[in-house]
Design a protein around this motif. Structure first.
Motif, short mmCIF file in Angstrom:
data_model
loop_
_atom_site.label_atom_id
_atom_site.label_comp_id
_atom_site.label_asym_id
_atom_site.label_seq_id
_atom_site.Cartn_x
_atom_site.Cartn_y
_atom_site.Cartn_z
N ASP B 153 1.03 -1.22 0.03
CA ASP B 153 -0.10 0.08 0.00
C ASP B 153 0.95 1.30 -0.07
O ASP B 153 1.61 1.35 1.02
CB ASP B 153 -0.84 -0.02 1.27
CG ASP B 153 -1.82 1.18 1.38
OD1 ASP B 153 -1.74 2.20 0.63
OD2 ASP B 153 -2.69 1.19 2.04
N GLU B 155 0.18 4.45 -0.22
CA GLU B 155 -0.34 5.38 0.62
C GLU B 155 0.28 5.11 2.06
O GLU B 155 0.87 5.97 2.87
CB GLU B 155 -1.74 5.37 0.63
CG GLU B 155 -2.50 6.72 0.91
CD GLU B 155 -2.50 7.57 -0.43
OE1 GLU B 155 -2.53 8.79 0.00
OE2 GLU B 155 -2.19 6.98 -1.48
N GLU B 156 0.20 3.95 2.46
CA GLU B 156 0.58 3.55 3.83
C GLU B 156 1.94 3.68 4.08
O GLU B 156 2.62 4.11 4.95
CB GLU B 156 0.05 2.13 4.31
CG GLU B 156 0.35 1.71 5.67
CD GLU B 156 -0.40 0.27 5.92
OE1 GLU B 156 -1.70 0.55 5.87
OE2 GLU B 156 0.37 -0.47 6.28
N ARG B 158 3.97 5.59 2.48
CA ARG B 158 4.17 7.12 2.48
C ARG B 158 3.91 7.67 4.02
O ARG B 158 4.84 8.43 4.62
CB ARG B 158 3.31 7.83 1.47
CG ARG B 158 3.67 9.27 1.20
CD ARG B 158 2.82 10.64 1.90
NE ARG B 158 1.59 10.07 2.35
CZ ARG B 158 0.41 10.70 1.71
NH1 ARG B 158 0.56 11.28 0.59
NH2 ARG B 158 -0.74 10.35 2.23
N ASP B 159 2.74 7.29 4.64
CA ASP B 159 2.47 7.67 5.90
C ASP B 159 3.26 7.32 6.77
O ASP B 159 3.93 8.01 7.72
CB ASP B 159 1.13 7.31 6.37
CG ASP B 159 0.01 8.00 5.44
OD1 ASP B 159 0.34 8.90 4.88
OD2 ASP B 159 -1.25 7.37 5.42
N LEU B 160 3.91 6.11 6.50
CA LEU B 160 4.85 5.53 7.75
C LEU B 160 6.16 6.50 7.80
O LEU B 160 7.00 6.41 8.46
CB LEU B 160 5.45 3.95 7.21
CG LEU B 160 5.68 3.19 8.31
CD1 LEU B 160 4.67 3.22 9.58
CD2 LEU B 160 5.93 1.76 7.97
N ILE B 162 6.57 9.70 6.09
CA ILE B 162 6.26 11.21 6.51
C ILE B 162 5.80 11.44 7.69
O ILE B 162 6.11 12.41 8.44
CB ILE B 162 5.62 11.80 5.36
CG1 ILE B 162 5.98 13.37 5.35
CG2 ILE B 162 4.02 11.62 5.70
CD1 ILE B 162 5.31 14.11 4.25
N GLY B 163 5.00 10.48 8.43
CA GLY B 163 4.49 10.75 9.68
C GLY B 163 5.48 10.82 10.83
O GLY B 163 4.98 11.94 11.42
N PRO B 164 6.12 10.05 11.02
CA PRO B 164 6.96 10.53 12.05
C PRO B 164 7.91 11.68 11.87
O PRO B 164 8.15 12.46 12.97
CB PRO B 164 8.20 9.37 11.87
CG PRO B 164 7.37 8.14 11.22
CD PRO B 164 6.55 8.78 10.26
N ILE B 166 6.51 14.60 10.49
CA ILE B 166 5.53 15.45 11.08
C ILE B 166 5.27 15.29 12.18
O ILE B 166 5.06 16.45 13.10
CB ILE B 166 4.14 15.09 10.09
CG1 ILE B 166 4.32 15.27 8.55
CG2 ILE B 166 2.93 15.81 10.60
CD1 ILE B 166 3.02 15.06 7.67
N ALA B 167 5.20 14.33 13.15
CA ALA B 167 4.94 14.18 14.41
C ALA B 167 5.86 14.92 15.30
O ALA B 167 5.58 15.64 16.09
CB ALA B 167 4.94 12.85 14.93
N THR B 188 13.13 1.20 8.46
CA THR B 188 12.03 0.63 9.09
C THR B 188 10.70 0.59 8.17
O THR B 188 10.11 -0.28 7.93
CB THR B 188 11.52 1.81 10.30
OG1 THR B 188 12.52 1.45 11.43
CG2 THR B 188 9.95 1.36 10.83
N HIS B 192 9.03 -2.68 6.77
CA HIS B 192 7.43 -2.83 6.47
C HIS B 192 7.19 -3.34 5.07
O HIS B 192 6.10 -4.08 5.14
CB HIS B 192 6.83 -1.36 6.59
CG HIS B 192 5.27 -1.17 6.95
ND1 HIS B 192 4.60 -1.56 7.87
CD2 HIS B 192 4.60 -0.99 5.76
CE1 HIS B 192 3.29 -1.45 7.94
NE2 HIS B 192 3.27 -1.03 6.52
#
Lengths: 205, 205, 205, 205
Positions: B153, B155-156, B158-160, B162-164, B166-167, B188, B192
């Motif tokens: 996925d 999208e997933e 990408r979130d994995l 960029i997410g950290p 952003i956080a 990581t 994944h």
DNA sequence: GTATAACCGAGACGGTACGTCAGGTCTTGAT
DNA sequence: ATCAAGACCTGACGTACCGTCTCGGTTATAC
């Protein structure tokens, strides 16, 4: 003994009216539509009364979220992966709610400016969640799941778990959360932790 | 051939003055301090002139960021991990800048309301980065690094990644970025991806 | 008993400041230069505060004139000619003032559009003056000076008296008012009234 | 010999389009609604082109009225009363038109400020009407109707005639004009003139 | 019981920003 | 030099929120 203050005490009814009005507004229009004027009108009170309780709209918004999502439980499942999955499940549930989707970005911006809101948020939201992870890691270390704790950056682990959820909520293209999203990302965080202490990842689930 | 449109053309000087004024304000005070009034005052022009170019302060803020970080290169390093690390390095650099730290939350909130800004952001920021990741995965699949692409996925992933980042930027406790943050999070994400297609992770680097 | 209304009352100081600022502006530049912005700047207040008191610049302008010229007395001199002369003298004095010269045309134009200003003007300026004339005619009829009242159109009589004054003020070539202007035009109106009821005019004074 | 100017001449079509657009606007909304923007849009031209012909909206408005009512005829009826009645009939007709009712006050206010409009108005409207009255009085003097001309203030006579018409138009309560209004006011002006030279008024008509 | 202190509704207040409109001028390219 | 198109500065418009204030009136405790 928390001495009673002299003078007429705050009307609790007004406070709850305001919290409810804020929750409705946050659910409907989201953070940008939260104005003190609108809130007090809907709660049937006045600006001055509002400012006796809250420093501003962002403060009230925070209180609404704190009342809803403030307390996190700590469950000991017996394994690091299990514990991380529990934490992740709770956070996905919290952050995927309409209330958070509509208001998280606004509150994060408010935090940049407003010291008080930033402190409240850190203390009531960030610290407990960080603590949950730290406890899970400590227990894993005691059980011997991890070779050496110092090798693990709790903060980084936290960002690795909450980051993808936030990204999915805040970025416009972010889709929903399927049932296994929490599991998958928790596993990935677990692998990250193991890698940090030099342990090869076991068979993928 | 981009035919010339009739009428007096926009003054490019005013446009750049506005962009520069906005950049200064975004660097200094951040999104909340971006008001049309202040911007036009500092750029030495007027509100009407501003509104001929931009739909509002958020639109201008977006243009500033787009001018700075709009274009992403795509590097083929020969391995999935290498490619993901490249992507991650670029994003860490972009998001850790003062400009982004001070304005990301505000813009994300603006996007919730303003359709135009949301579309621009999606098109110019999100889509290219997603595309970089997709290309890297496609190349890896061609090379045989991954068994089956459909299991991943994008999208997933990408979130994995960029997410950290952003956080770390948006959450108050978020520290800085050490030199290897991009490498670690890319690894990581790589794990994944492999796990998603059922390949056991190789020795940690 | 004029019960006190709830809430903080208007600051009378601001009101008088605005009225004075308006009077100065009306005296100096006249109606066209009356802008809300300028007035509030000179009075040291803000637009919102202005609009709590007045619906617009024309409303305030009217209030200035009403305060100056609002009340008309009614004098019984014992003869129709005497009464009409009194009315005419008062109107010449009012209309020949700088305040009226500079603002009458503007206010008349404002009245065309703004219902509220039209009503205020009618009620506070036109009605009382019409009443003065009607009373004078009624008294004359009782004294037997006029054969039959119904033959006299009060409105027309009013226009015959105030018209020439207005013409002299508004038309660019209009000169000043000599000492006997009021007497002459009152006599003419008197003759008009007598003629309307079929009485030959007596010896000119 | 009115030398031809170099360069492209004015398009007469645009000029008439503007005049017509202005007349429509003046008939409909009246002076306050006359904006250059609206006019040029309706006439299908642009501001710059407008300003090559007229100094502003008030100038154009004046030209519209001048084209409609600019020329006054001078009729010799053989008697002063007859001549004054003719003048008055023409003025009642002109001033009672919708065009005048909607725009007179605005133009009078414009005149206060704009020298050019004031001069044009004086020259094209006021002077000819004054002249008509002066000629009528001169002829009456030659015929021996009046003892001595110097005793008559032409300006005052004009105000006595036009004043009531203006009052009826501009004042909100002003009614319409019945068929004999012109006659009655002309008679009154006639009596005023006779009185001024010491002649007793003859039997009322 | 009666101060006293703080609450509460109502709404004015100064400040700042909003987005729009009109006026009169200027720039571009074309006629 | 005119014309269409439309940018530009100036200045005003009427409105919205903000956080504070001034009123008149209302509770709760504390003396």
């Amino acid at each position: 003994m928390a001495k009673r203050q002299p003078g007429r005490p705050f009307s609790t009814e007004i406070t709850t009216d305001l919290l409810e009005a804020a929750e409705r507004a946050m659910e409907r229009g989201g953070y940008s539509n939260l104005t003190v004027d609108t809130l007090v009108r809907e709660a049937g009170t006045t600006r001055a009364t509002f400012y006796r309780r809250f420093t501003g709209a962002s403060h009230l918004a925070f209180e609404v979220l704190a009342a809803k999502f403030g307390d996190v439980g700590d469950t000991d499942t017996g394994s690091l992966l299990g514990d991380l999955t529990e934490v992740q499940r709770a956070d996905v549930q919290m952050l995927s709610s309409q209330l958070m989707r509509n208001n998280l970005a606004g509150l994060l911006e408010a935090m940049r400016t407003d010291d008080q809101v930033r402190e409240l948020f850190t203390e009531r939201f960030l610290a407990p969640r960080r603590e949950s992870i730290r406890l899970a890691v400590d227990r894993a270390a005691e059980r011997g799941e991890l070779g050496a704790v110092p090798g693990i950056d709790i903060e980084e682990l936290r960002d690795l778990m909450i980051g993808p959820i936030i990204a999915r909520i805040l970025l416009p293209t972010g889709g929903g959360f399927d049932a296994e999203f929490a599991e998958r990302t928790a596993e990935t965080a677990h692998r990250h932790a193991l890698a940090a202490v030099g342990i090869a990842t076991p068979e993928p689930a």
